[in-house]
Structure formats: structure tokens, C-alpha cells
Design a protein around this motif. Structure first.
Motif, PDB file in Angstrom:
ATOM      1  N   GLY A   1       0.800  -1.218   0.000  1.00 25.66           N
ATOM      2  CA  GLY A   1       0.000   0.000   0.000  1.00 25.66           C
ATOM      3  C   GLY A   1       0.829   1.262   0.000  1.00 25.66           C
ATOM      4  N   LEU A   2       0.175   2.359  -0.384  1.00 22.26           N
ATOM      5  CA  LEU A   2       0.723   3.705  -0.273  1.00 22.26           C
ATOM      6  C   LEU A   2      -0.214   4.482   0.647  1.00 22.26           C
ATOM      7  CD1 LEU A   2       1.313   4.536  -4.061  1.00 22.26           C
ATOM      8  CD2 LEU A   2       2.912   3.418  -2.515  1.00 22.26           C
ATOM      9  N   ASN A   3       0.344   5.308   1.503  1.00 24.67           N
ATOM     10  CA  ASN A   3      -0.466   6.087   2.438  1.00 24.67           C
ATOM     11  C   ASN A   3      -0.228   7.581   2.279  1.00 24.67           C
ATOM     12  OD1 ASN A   3      -1.621   3.828   3.605  1.00 24.67           O
ATOM     13  ND2 ASN A   3      -0.197   3.773   5.331  1.00 24.67           N
ATOM     14  N   ASP A   4      -1.299   8.357   2.528  1.00 19.94           N
ATOM     15  CA  ASP A   4      -1.200   9.824   2.614  1.00 19.94           C
ATOM     16  C   ASP A   4      -0.521  10.442   1.394  1.00 19.94           C
ATOM     17  OD1 ASP A   4      -2.388   9.766   5.176  1.00 19.94           O
ATOM     18  OD2 ASP A   4      -0.451   9.329   6.098  1.00 19.94           O
ATOM     19  N   CYS A   5      -0.923  10.006   0.225  1.00 21.38           N
ATOM     20  CA  CYS A   5      -0.384  10.587  -1.007  1.00 21.38           C
ATOM     21  C   CYS A   5      -1.045  11.941  -1.275  1.00 21.38           C
ATOM     22  CB  CYS A   5      -0.639   9.659  -2.191  1.00 21.38           C
ATOM     23  SG  CYS A   5       0.197   8.068  -2.073  1.00 21.38           S
ATOM     24  N   SER A   6      -0.320  12.810  -1.936  1.00 21.11           N
ATOM     25  CA  SER A   6      -0.853  14.137  -2.239  1.00 21.11           C
ATOM     26  C   SER A   6      -0.277  14.640  -3.553  1.00 21.11           C
ATOM     27  CB  SER A   6      -0.531  15.126  -1.116  1.00 21.11           C
ATOM     28  OG  SER A   6       0.869  15.285  -0.975  1.00 21.11           O
ATOM     29  N   ALA A   7      -0.947  15.641  -4.108  1.00 23.08           N
ATOM     30  CA  ALA A   7      -0.483  16.247  -5.359  1.00 23.08           C
ATOM     31  C   ALA A   7      -0.850  17.722  -5.352  1.00 23.08           C
ATOM     32  CB  ALA A   7      -1.103  15.545  -6.565  1.00 23.08           C
ATOM     33  N   HIS A   8      -0.115  18.479  -6.142  1.00 22.60           N
ATOM     34  CA  HIS A   8      -0.411  19.910  -6.278  1.00 22.60           C
ATOM     35  C   HIS A   8      -0.202  20.328  -7.730  1.00 22.60           C
ATOM     36  CE1 HIS A   8       0.334  24.282  -6.191  1.00 22.60           C
ATOM     37  NE2 HIS A   8      -0.574  24.268  -5.218  1.00 22.60           N
ATOM     38  N   TYR A   9      -1.137  21.127  -8.234  1.00 20.71           N
ATOM     39  CA  TYR A   9      -1.062  21.647  -9.598  1.00 20.71           C
ATOM     40  C   TYR A   9      -1.212  23.171  -9.576  1.00 20.71           C
ATOM     41  CZ  TYR A   9      -2.593  16.980 -11.413  1.00 20.71           C
ATOM     42  OH  TYR A   9      -2.741  15.652 -11.739  1.00 20.71           O
ATOM     43  N   GLU A  10      -0.658  23.808 -10.599  1.00 23.90           N
ATOM     44  CA  GLU A  10      -1.095  25.138 -10.977  1.00 23.90           C
ATOM     45  C   GLU A  10      -2.237  24.947 -11.967  1.00 23.90           C
ATOM     46  OE1 GLU A  10       1.985  28.050 -11.947  1.00 23.90           O
ATOM     47  OE2 GLU A  10       3.456  26.591 -11.222  1.00 23.90           O
ATOM     48  N   ALA A  11      -3.155  25.910 -12.015  1.00 25.25           N
ATOM     49  CA  ALA A  11      -4.322  25.775 -12.881  1.00 25.25           C
ATOM     50  C   ALA A  11      -4.615  27.095 -13.575  1.00 25.25           C
ATOM     51  CB  ALA A  11      -5.539  25.311 -12.077  1.00 25.25           C
ATOM     52  N   GLN A  12      -5.319  26.996 -14.702  1.00 22.16           N
ATOM     53  CA  GLN A  12      -5.720  28.184 -15.448  1.00 22.16           C
ATOM     54  C   GLN A  12      -7.008  27.871 -16.192  1.00 22.16           C
ATOM     55  OE1 GLN A  12      -3.728  29.727 -19.232  1.00 22.16           O
ATOM     56  NE2 GLN A  12      -2.917  31.153 -17.697  1.00 22.16           N
ATOM     57  N   ALA A  13      -7.936  28.843 -16.213  1.00 20.66           N
ATOM     58  CA  ALA A  13      -9.196  28.675 -16.941  1.00 20.66           C
ATOM     59  C   ALA A  13      -9.454  29.914 -17.782  1.00 20.66           C
ATOM     60  CB  ALA A  13     -10.341  28.438 -15.965  1.00 20.66           C
ATOM     61  N   GLU A  14     -10.089  29.696 -18.947  1.00 20.86           N
ATOM     62  CA  GLU A  14     -10.366  30.800 -19.868  1.00 20.86           C
ATOM     63  C   GLU A  14     -11.771  30.624 -20.432  1.00 20.86           C
ATOM     64  OE1 GLU A  14     -11.259  32.438 -23.598  1.00 20.86           O
ATOM     65  OE2 GLU A  14     -10.578  30.348 -23.476  1.00 20.86           O
TER      66      GLU A  14
ATOM     67  N   ASN B   1      -9.262  19.873  -4.169  1.00 21.45           N
ATOM     68  CA  ASN B   1      -9.655  21.241  -3.855  1.00 21.45           C
ATOM     69  C   ASN B   1      -9.042  22.192  -4.876  1.00 21.45           C
ATOM     70  OD1 ASN B   1     -10.718  23.461  -2.301  1.00 21.45           O
ATOM     71  ND2 ASN B   1      -8.639  23.783  -1.526  1.00 21.45           N
ATOM     72  N   VAL B   2      -9.915  22.889  -5.607  1.00 18.86           N
ATOM     73  CA  VAL B   2      -9.464  23.879  -6.591  1.00 18.86           C
ATOM     74  C   VAL B   2      -9.834  25.255  -6.071  1.00 18.86           C
ATOM     75  CG1 VAL B   2      -9.620  24.686  -8.968  1.00 18.86           C
ATOM     76  CG2 VAL B   2      -9.825  22.238  -8.475  1.00 18.86           C
ATOM     77  N   SER B   3      -8.864  26.146  -5.990  1.00 23.70           N
ATOM     78  CA  SER B   3      -9.113  27.492  -5.480  1.00 23.70           C
ATOM     79  C   SER B   3      -8.628  28.532  -6.479  1.00 23.70           C
ATOM     80  CB  SER B   3      -8.422  27.698  -4.134  1.00 23.70           C
ATOM     81  OG  SER B   3      -7.019  27.517  -4.261  1.00 23.70           O
ATOM     82  N   GLY B   4      -9.314  29.681  -6.499  1.00 24.55           N
ATOM     83  CA  GLY B   4      -8.871  30.794  -7.328  1.00 24.55           C
ATOM     84  C   GLY B   4      -9.611  30.956  -8.637  1.00 24.55           C
ATOM     85  N   LEU B   5     -10.647  30.148  -8.903  1.00 19.30           N
ATOM     86  CA  LEU B   5     -11.352  30.247 -10.180  1.00 19.30           C
ATOM     87  C   LEU B   5     -12.235  31.488 -10.274  1.00 19.30           C
ATOM     88  CD1 LEU B   5     -12.407  26.538 -10.856  1.00 19.30           C
ATOM     89  CD2 LEU B   5     -10.630  27.851 -12.009  1.00 19.30           C
ATOM     90  N   GLY B   6     -12.623  32.033  -9.147  1.00 22.55           N
ATOM     91  CA  GLY B   6     -13.408  33.265  -9.160  1.00 22.55           C
ATOM     92  C   GLY B   6     -14.680  33.139  -9.977  1.00 22.55           C
ATOM     93  N   PRO B   7     -14.886  34.010 -11.000  1.00 25.00           N
ATOM     94  CA  PRO B   7     -16.128  33.977 -11.778  1.00 25.00           C
ATOM     95  C   PRO B   7     -16.308  32.718 -12.615  1.00 25.00           C
ATOM     96  CG  PRO B   7     -14.536  35.461 -12.791  1.00 25.00           C
ATOM     97  CD  PRO B   7     -13.982  35.079 -11.441  1.00 25.00           C
ATOM     98  N   LEU B   8     -15.257  31.920 -12.716  1.00 22.45           N
ATOM     99  CA  LEU B   8     -15.354  30.682 -13.498  1.00 22.45           C
ATOM    100  C   LEU B   8     -15.469  29.456 -12.608  1.00 22.45           C
ATOM    101  CD1 LEU B   8     -12.735  31.364 -16.339  1.00 22.45           C
ATOM    102  CD2 LEU B   8     -15.170  31.874 -16.289  1.00 22.45           C
ATOM    103  N   ASP B   9     -15.890  29.638 -11.363  1.00 16.12           N
ATOM    104  CA  ASP B   9     -15.972  28.490 -10.465  1.00 16.12           C
ATOM    105  C   ASP B   9     -17.054  27.488 -10.862  1.00 16.12           C
ATOM    106  OD1 ASP B   9     -18.203  29.937  -9.774  1.00 16.12           O
ATOM    107  OD2 ASP B   9     -17.721  30.083  -7.627  1.00 16.12           O
ATOM    108  N   TRP B  10     -17.920  27.874 -11.829  1.00 15.22           N
ATOM    109  CA  TRP B  10     -18.945  26.939 -12.287  1.00 15.22           C
ATOM    110  C   TRP B  10     -18.367  25.781 -13.105  1.00 15.22           C
ATOM    111  CZ3 TRP B  10     -19.189  26.700 -17.599  1.00 15.22           C
ATOM    112  CH2 TRP B  10     -18.637  27.773 -18.299  1.00 15.22           C
ATOM    113  N   ILE B  11     -17.092  25.888 -13.498  1.00 15.01           N
ATOM    114  CA  ILE B  11     -16.468  24.772 -14.222  1.00 15.01           C
ATOM    115  C   ILE B  11     -15.779  23.804 -13.264  1.00 15.01           C
ATOM    116  CG2 ILE B  11     -16.037  26.296 -16.186  1.00 15.01           C
ATOM    117  CD1 ILE B  11     -13.018  26.029 -15.444  1.00 15.01           C
TER     118      ILE B  11
END
Length: 229
Positions: free
Chosen positions: A113-126, A175-185
């Protein structure tokens, strides 16, 4: 680099081998495969780090979407990039191993098994000329892996992996943060990230990690306790 890492570990492997099969100890033959797998995974963990796989790079993901405003269909896109995944080097034994010795064939199975795995991305929406930058974090409660290998008991033989595959991926919290007016996607982007990580995990565990494990198994052949014969 992998060959160098394995060679550097061989003196330690030899010393551990003596401890593993020491018939004067209190260990019963039933537990020797647990000790063997624990030892192998210790060195697998070290090679994973040495090979730069923890953290590991994640592939870029892009999703497209559209919305109709005042009878006009507008198209947009969102992507995550610069992703890094942490936790591959937490691979460990989960529960007792099991083995059978049928004549000259040893079969060994284990749940890993693997435990407590995590990931982080930068994101952009247009969308409709609006571009926003965001970020995404991912937490995975657990990853279950099944290991099955066998060996013909003969000079020059080593355990050969028959199966090394994911049997279950636990809860994925995104958890995605920072989408602002585009949070509907958000729902579309979260679904894409989840599917991408599931596919990537299967590929890297059943590919590069399997290869690392097999290389270690080839270097370190188990010595079967004489009490089993």
C-alpha cells in the motif's frame, strides 16, 4: 543510476540476509516472508527517491467546455500543469504475506500500500475573454497494490513478478481554489483531475515501480529456511 543504487545497497542486503534466515532466532519459518518483503521494500523506497520519483511529475491536463449565453454558444478551456505527486516512496507491506512451496516452486503473495499521497497543480481557466489563474491540491487516503511472484528453486533463479497492480484507490479529495467567476467549471475540472491521477497511478505503479521492484528482487534472492524442507 538505478544499477548504481542497487550496487551501493548490496552490502546491506547481504547483512540483512543473514539476519532474515538466522535459524537460531525466535522467528518461525511462517514469518520469514514478511521480513523478506519488508527488507525489499526498504530498498525500493530508497531507489524511488534516488530516481526522482518522489515527488514525481504529473502530466498536464486540459479540459474544454462550453456555455450558451443569449443564444450564443461560447467555448472555453481549463488546464492544470506543473503537477507534482508525493507519496510513492511510502510503499509498504499491508498485512501478512503468504507463500506456498510446491516441490521446487516458491510462490509469494502480499498486499502492499501507499499512504497519505498528495499532489499539487497550478491551474488556469479561460472563457469569453476571461482568464484566471488557480491552483489545485489533491489528497488520496490510500492506494492498495497486489503483489504476486514465484521462483523456481534452482541456482541463478530469483523471484519473478507475475502480478503487480492496483486493486483499490481510496478517497480522492480535490480542492481547486482561485477560479473566481469561473468556479462553475469546478465539477468538470475536478472530474478530469481525478481520472487523470487514477490513470497515472496505474501506469507508474505497474510500469516504473514494478521495474524497480523486479531489479531489487533479481539482486536479492531469498534464502528459504531449512525448516520448510
Amino acid at each position: 543510476m538505478l544499477a548504481f543504487a542497487v550496487i551501493c545497497l548490496l552490502p546491506l542486503l547481504d547483512a540483512a540476509a543473514v539476519a532474515t534466515v538466522d535459524q537460531s532466532s525466535d522467528h518461525s519459518p511462517k514469518g520469514w516472508t514478511d521480513e523478506y518483503i519488508d527488507l525489499i521494500l526498504t530498498f525500493v523506497q530508497a531507489v524511488i527517491k534516488d530516481q526522482g520519483l518522489d515527488p514525481a511529475d504529473l502530466p498536464e491536463l486540459k479540459v474544454s467546455f462550453s456555455d450558451t449565453v443569449l443564444g450564443i454558444t461560447w467555448h472555453g478551456s481549463a488546464k492544470v500543469y506543473n503537477g507534482r505527486f508525493s507519496g510513492l516512496s511510502t510503499i509498504h507491506r499491508a498485512g501478512n504475506t503468504d507463500f506456498t512451496l510446491d516441490g521446487t516452486t516458491l510462490n509469494l503473495i502480499a498486499n502492499l500500500g501507499l499512504n497519505d499521497c498528495s499532489a499539487h497543480y497550478e491551474a488556469q481557466a479561460e472563457f469569453m475573454g476571461i482568464t484566471v489563474g488557480a491552483s489545485a491540491t489533491v489528497k488520496i487516503s490510500s492506494v492498495d497494490v497486489f503483489f504476486d511472484a514465484e521462483m523456481i528453486i534452482a541456482p541463478g533463479s530469483s523471484l519473478q513478478i507475475a502480478r503487480f497492480e492496483i486493486t483499490n484507490i481510496g478517497h480522492i479529495d480535490i480542492n481547486v481554489s482561485g477560479l473566481g467567476p469561473l468556479d462553475w467549471i469546478l465539477e468538470l475540472l475536478v472530474e478530469g483531475i481525478g481520472n487523470s491521477i487514477r490513470g497515472w497511478l496505474a501506469d507508474i505503479i505497474e510500469g516504473p515501480l514494478r521495474d524497480i521492484l523486479q531489479d531489487i528482487l533479481d539482486q536479492y534472492v531469498p534464502e528459504i529456511p531449512s525448516k520448510l524442507f
